[in-house]
Design a protein around this motif. Structure first.
Motif, PDB file in Angstrom:
ATOM      1  N   MET A   1       1.059  -1.200  -0.034  1.00 48.72           N
ATOM      2  CA  MET A   1       0.057  -0.074  -0.168  1.00 48.72           C
ATOM      3  C   MET A   1       0.787   1.308  -0.003  1.00 48.72           C
ATOM      4  O   MET A   1       1.842   1.393   0.660  1.00 48.72           O
ATOM      5  CB  MET A   1      -0.992   0.141   1.250  1.00 48.72           C
ATOM      6  N   THR A   2       0.848   2.097  -0.802  1.00 47.17           N
ATOM      7  CA  THR A   2       1.358   3.170  -0.996  1.00 47.17           C
ATOM      8  C   THR A   2       0.713   4.401  -0.330  1.00 47.17           C
ATOM      9  O   THR A   2      -0.503   4.383  -0.059  1.00 47.17           O
ATOM     10  CB  THR A   2       1.474   3.817  -2.466  1.00 47.17           C
ATOM     11  N   GLU A   3       1.414   5.595   0.085  1.00 52.84           N
ATOM     12  CA  GLU A   3       1.108   6.755   0.783  1.00 52.84           C
ATOM     13  C   GLU A   3       0.165   7.577  -0.104  1.00 52.84           C
ATOM     14  O   GLU A   3       0.369   7.606  -1.260  1.00 52.84           O
ATOM     15  CB  GLU A   3       2.083   7.715   1.265  1.00 52.84           C
ATOM     16  N   ALA A   4      -1.203   8.148   0.470  1.00 49.35           N
ATOM     17  CA  ALA A   4      -1.898   8.796  -0.622  1.00 49.35           C
ATOM     18  C   ALA A   4      -1.271   9.951  -0.906  1.00 49.35           C
ATOM     19  O   ALA A   4      -0.434  10.523  -0.246  1.00 49.35           O
ATOM     20  CB  ALA A   4      -3.166   9.174   0.287  1.00 49.35           C
ATOM     21  N   PRO A   5      -1.374  10.592  -2.134  1.00 47.59           N
ATOM     22  CA  PRO A   5      -1.019  11.711  -2.495  1.00 47.59           C
ATOM     23  C   PRO A   5      -1.158  13.122  -1.868  1.00 47.59           C
ATOM     24  O   PRO A   5      -0.565  14.175  -1.718  1.00 47.59           O
ATOM     25  CB  PRO A   5      -1.439  11.781  -4.127  1.00 47.59           C
ATOM     26  N   ALA A   6      -2.531  13.048  -1.125  1.00 47.71           N
ATOM     27  CA  ALA A   6      -2.774  14.206  -0.172  1.00 47.71           C
ATOM     28  C   ALA A   6      -3.028  13.949   1.043  1.00 47.71           C
ATOM     29  O   ALA A   6      -3.867  12.651   1.202  1.00 47.71           O
ATOM     30  CB  ALA A   6      -3.578  14.815  -1.135  1.00 47.71           C
ATOM     31  N   ALA A   7      -3.189  14.694   2.154  1.00 49.89           N
ATOM     32  CA  ALA A   7      -3.717  14.375   3.314  1.00 49.89           C
ATOM     33  C   ALA A   7      -5.346  14.240   3.339  1.00 49.89           C
ATOM     34  O   ALA A   7      -5.732  13.129   3.982  1.00 49.89           O
ATOM     35  CB  ALA A   7      -3.241  15.643   4.161  1.00 49.89           C
ATOM     36  N   THR A   8      -5.854  14.946   2.258  1.00 49.08           N
ATOM     37  CA  THR A   8      -7.401  14.906   2.155  1.00 49.08           C
ATOM     38  C   THR A   8      -7.797  14.800   0.768  1.00 49.08           C
ATOM     39  O   THR A   8      -7.063  15.474   0.128  1.00 49.08           O
ATOM     40  CB  THR A   8      -8.221  15.885   3.168  1.00 49.08           C
ATOM     41  N   SER A   9      -8.801  14.174   0.440  1.00 44.86           N
ATOM     42  CA  SER A   9      -9.431  14.233  -1.068  1.00 44.86           C
ATOM     43  C   SER A   9     -10.725  13.761  -0.873  1.00 44.86           C
ATOM     44  O   SER A   9     -11.316  13.091   0.047  1.00 44.86           O
ATOM     45  CB  SER A   9      -8.655  12.943  -1.786  1.00 44.86           C
ATOM     46  N   LEU A  10     -11.541  14.699  -1.689  1.00 43.90           N
ATOM     47  CA  LEU A  10     -12.927  14.169  -1.809  1.00 43.90           C
ATOM     48  C   LEU A  10     -13.333  13.471  -2.913  1.00 43.90           C
ATOM     49  O   LEU A  10     -13.073  13.962  -4.048  1.00 43.90           O
ATOM     50  CB  LEU A  10     -13.922  15.935  -1.784  1.00 43.90           C
ATOM     51  N   VAL A  11     -13.875  12.424  -2.565  1.00 39.95           N
ATOM     52  CA  VAL A  11     -14.320  11.389  -3.927  1.00 39.95           C
ATOM     53  C   VAL A  11     -15.771  11.053  -3.666  1.00 39.95           C
ATOM     54  O   VAL A  11     -15.920  10.321  -2.621  1.00 39.95           O
ATOM     55  CB  VAL A  11     -13.472  10.150  -3.704  1.00 39.95           C
ATOM     56  N   PRO A  30       1.226  14.856  11.882  1.00 44.47           N
ATOM     57  CA  PRO A  30       0.682  16.203  12.201  1.00 44.47           C
ATOM     58  C   PRO A  30       0.324  17.180  11.135  1.00 44.47           C
ATOM     59  O   PRO A  30      -0.753  17.715  11.250  1.00 44.47           O
ATOM     60  CB  PRO A  30       1.834  16.895  13.349  1.00 44.47           C
ATOM     61  N   ASP A  31       1.104  17.051  10.037  1.00 44.02           N
ATOM     62  CA  ASP A  31       0.894  17.932   8.995  1.00 44.02           C
ATOM     63  C   ASP A  31      -0.561  17.493   7.943  1.00 44.02           C
ATOM     64  O   ASP A  31      -1.347  18.327   7.829  1.00 44.02           O
ATOM     65  CB  ASP A  31       1.885  17.977   7.956  1.00 44.02           C
ATOM     66  N   ALA A  32      -0.709  16.418   8.252  1.00 36.49           N
ATOM     67  CA  ALA A  32      -1.864  15.854   7.316  1.00 36.49           C
ATOM     68  C   ALA A  32      -3.119  16.224   8.167  1.00 36.49           C
ATOM     69  O   ALA A  32      -4.007  16.487   7.589  1.00 36.49           O
ATOM     70  CB  ALA A  32      -1.824  14.363   7.273  1.00 36.49           C
ATOM     71  N   LEU A  33      -2.811  16.007   9.580  1.00 36.75           N
ATOM     72  CA  LEU A  33      -4.136  16.349  10.391  1.00 36.75           C
ATOM     73  C   LEU A  33      -4.500  17.861  10.476  1.00 36.75           C
ATOM     74  O   LEU A  33      -5.347  18.352  10.550  1.00 36.75           O
ATOM     75  CB  LEU A  33      -4.144  15.926  11.772  1.00 36.75           C
ATOM     76  N   LEU A  34      -3.409  18.659  10.392  1.00 42.25           N
ATOM     77  CA  LEU A  34      -3.541  20.192  10.083  1.00 42.25           C
ATOM     78  C   LEU A  34      -4.319  20.649   9.106  1.00 42.25           C
ATOM     79  O   LEU A  34      -5.385  21.039   8.969  1.00 42.25           O
ATOM     80  CB  LEU A  34      -2.349  20.888  10.233  1.00 42.25           C
ATOM     81  N   ALA A  35      -3.921  20.062   7.811  1.00 40.37           N
ATOM     82  CA  ALA A  35      -4.668  20.071   6.562  1.00 40.37           C
ATOM     83  C   ALA A  35      -5.927  19.673   6.514  1.00 40.37           C
ATOM     84  O   ALA A  35      -6.798  20.097   6.146  1.00 40.37           O
ATOM     85  CB  ALA A  35      -4.023  19.532   5.559  1.00 40.37           C
ATOM     86  N   ALA A  36      -6.259  18.260   7.237  1.00 42.42           N
ATOM     87  CA  ALA A  36      -7.661  17.690   7.577  1.00 42.42           C
ATOM     88  C   ALA A  36      -8.453  18.733   8.514  1.00 42.42           C
ATOM     89  O   ALA A  36      -9.622  18.796   8.058  1.00 42.42           O
ATOM     90  CB  ALA A  36      -7.729  16.388   7.971  1.00 42.42           C
ATOM     91  N   THR A  37      -7.895  19.240   9.533  1.00 44.51           N
ATOM     92  CA  THR A  37      -8.795  20.138  10.279  1.00 44.51           C
ATOM     93  C   THR A  37      -9.182  21.144   9.565  1.00 44.51           C
ATOM     94  O   THR A  37     -10.493  21.720   9.806  1.00 44.51           O
ATOM     95  CB  THR A  37      -7.895  20.450  11.517  1.00 44.51           C
ATOM     96  N   ALA A  38      -8.472  21.756   8.648  1.00 44.66           N
ATOM     97  CA  ALA A  38      -9.048  23.056   7.881  1.00 44.66           C
ATOM     98  C   ALA A  38      -9.861  22.567   6.771  1.00 44.66           C
ATOM     99  O   ALA A  38     -11.024  23.362   6.680  1.00 44.66           O
ATOM    100  CB  ALA A  38      -7.766  23.636   7.163  1.00 44.66           C
ATOM    101  N   ALA A  87      -2.896  20.311  18.491  1.00 44.02           N
ATOM    102  CA  ALA A  87      -3.032  20.419  17.057  1.00 44.02           C
ATOM    103  C   ALA A  87      -4.007  18.835  16.737  1.00 44.02           C
ATOM    104  O   ALA A  87      -5.041  18.843  15.996  1.00 44.02           O
ATOM    105  CB  ALA A  87      -1.995  20.134  16.176  1.00 44.02           C
ATOM    106  N   PHE A  88      -3.566  17.772  17.532  1.00 50.00           N
ATOM    107  CA  PHE A  88      -4.277  16.591  17.382  1.00 50.00           C
ATOM    108  C   PHE A  88      -5.980  16.848  17.943  1.00 50.00           C
ATOM    109  O   PHE A  88      -6.608  16.363  17.313  1.00 50.00           O
ATOM    110  CB  PHE A  88      -3.448  15.650  18.292  1.00 50.00           C
TER     111      PHE A  88
END
Length: 264
Positions: A1-11, A30-38, A87-88
């Motif tokens: 399994m490879t890492e997703a290209p983005a922290a969040t995506s709408l599908v 933490p960076d992914a969760l920061l983006a997800a929070t926004a 942040a979490f």
């Protein structure tokens, strides 16, 4: 399994959120969760049309907890860990404020912060290789992510105390029996596809009704029966006048499949 290209995506109406990195062990990102929070703020405000959230890992594990190496490298460990915890917690608050169903694809390990995240999912799908563990005592720290609040409510006071204080490993079958997991699929490779299918079905469903049900479920632990009955009456009567509520009742009477896109 490879890492997703983005922290969040709408599908297809499902907000996919990657909670961990692809580094060995798949620690919290933490960076992914920061983006997800926004992004979750946009879901809560209605500016992003998401009907469900899917939480998944960046590799073979859901999330093995915080990045302990970064803890050790921080010049001021207390200040650094406080910033990580804040942040979490902002992410978890955003997850609840979004008021849409949350599905977790719990493949492999969910330890430390990973277990905390699972506690906040509405539906958690695991596999035969799924294992959950508090992990905090192992590094001399106490829980965060609401674990000490949520776990007793899910598995009961006695079990939660034993699990957290002894740093017990909870296997998939016990997690299912205790209510930490909603279901176990036959193969670990099917965890993510199964969870994705559930999230997609929820996103395609009657979104106002699901949001209302989630609010009622969240409030049930803290409200008395009398007040909760009033809240249920308020919710169902309000929904009966919404486009989705009208469509659902009319479709049932007319013996046809409802169109849940009505009124979106």
């Amino acid at each position: 399994m490879t890492e997703a290209p983005a922290a969040t995506s709408l599908v297809d109406g499902v907000l996919h959120v990657r909670v961990s990195t692809s580094r060995p062990g798949n620690p919290l990102d933490p960076d992914a969760l920061l983006a997800a929070t926004a992004t979750l703020v946009d879901v809560a405000s209605g500016s992003l049309d998401a009907g469900a959230v899917l939480l998944h890992g960046g590799g073979s594990n859901f999330c093995a907890g915080g990045d302990v190496r970064s803890f050790a490298a921080a010049p001021d460990r207390p200040a650094f860990i406080r910033s990580v915890a804040d942040a979490f917690h902002a992410f978890l608050r955003g997850l609840h404020a979004a008021e849409v169903p949350v599905v977790a694809a719990v493949r492999g390990w969910a330890a430390g912060a990973g277990l905390s995240i699972v506690c906040h999912a509405d539906i958690a799908v695991g596999g035969p290789g799924t294992s959950l563990r508090p992990a905090y005592p192992g590094i001399g720290l106490s829980p965060d992510g609401g674990m000490s609040w949520a776990l007793p409510r899910i598995i009961g006071r006695a079990r939660a105390h034993r699990v957290i204080l002894t740093d017990a490993v909870v296997g998939a079958q016990d997690a299912l029996a205790w209510g930490l997991l909603s279901e176990i699929v036959a193969d670990d490779d099917e965890v993510l596809p199964n969870a994705t299918a559930i999230a997609s079905a929820l996103a395609a469903g009657p979104r106002p009704a699901l949001r209302a049900a989630r609010r009622l479920l969240a409030a049930s632990a803290e409200s008395g029966l009398d007040a909760h009955l009033d809240a249920e009456a308020d919710a169902i009567s309000h929904l009966a006048g919404t486009p989705a509520g009208v469509e659902g009742v009319d479709a049932f009477v007319e013996k046809r499949r409802p169109d849940w896109t009505v009124g979106r």
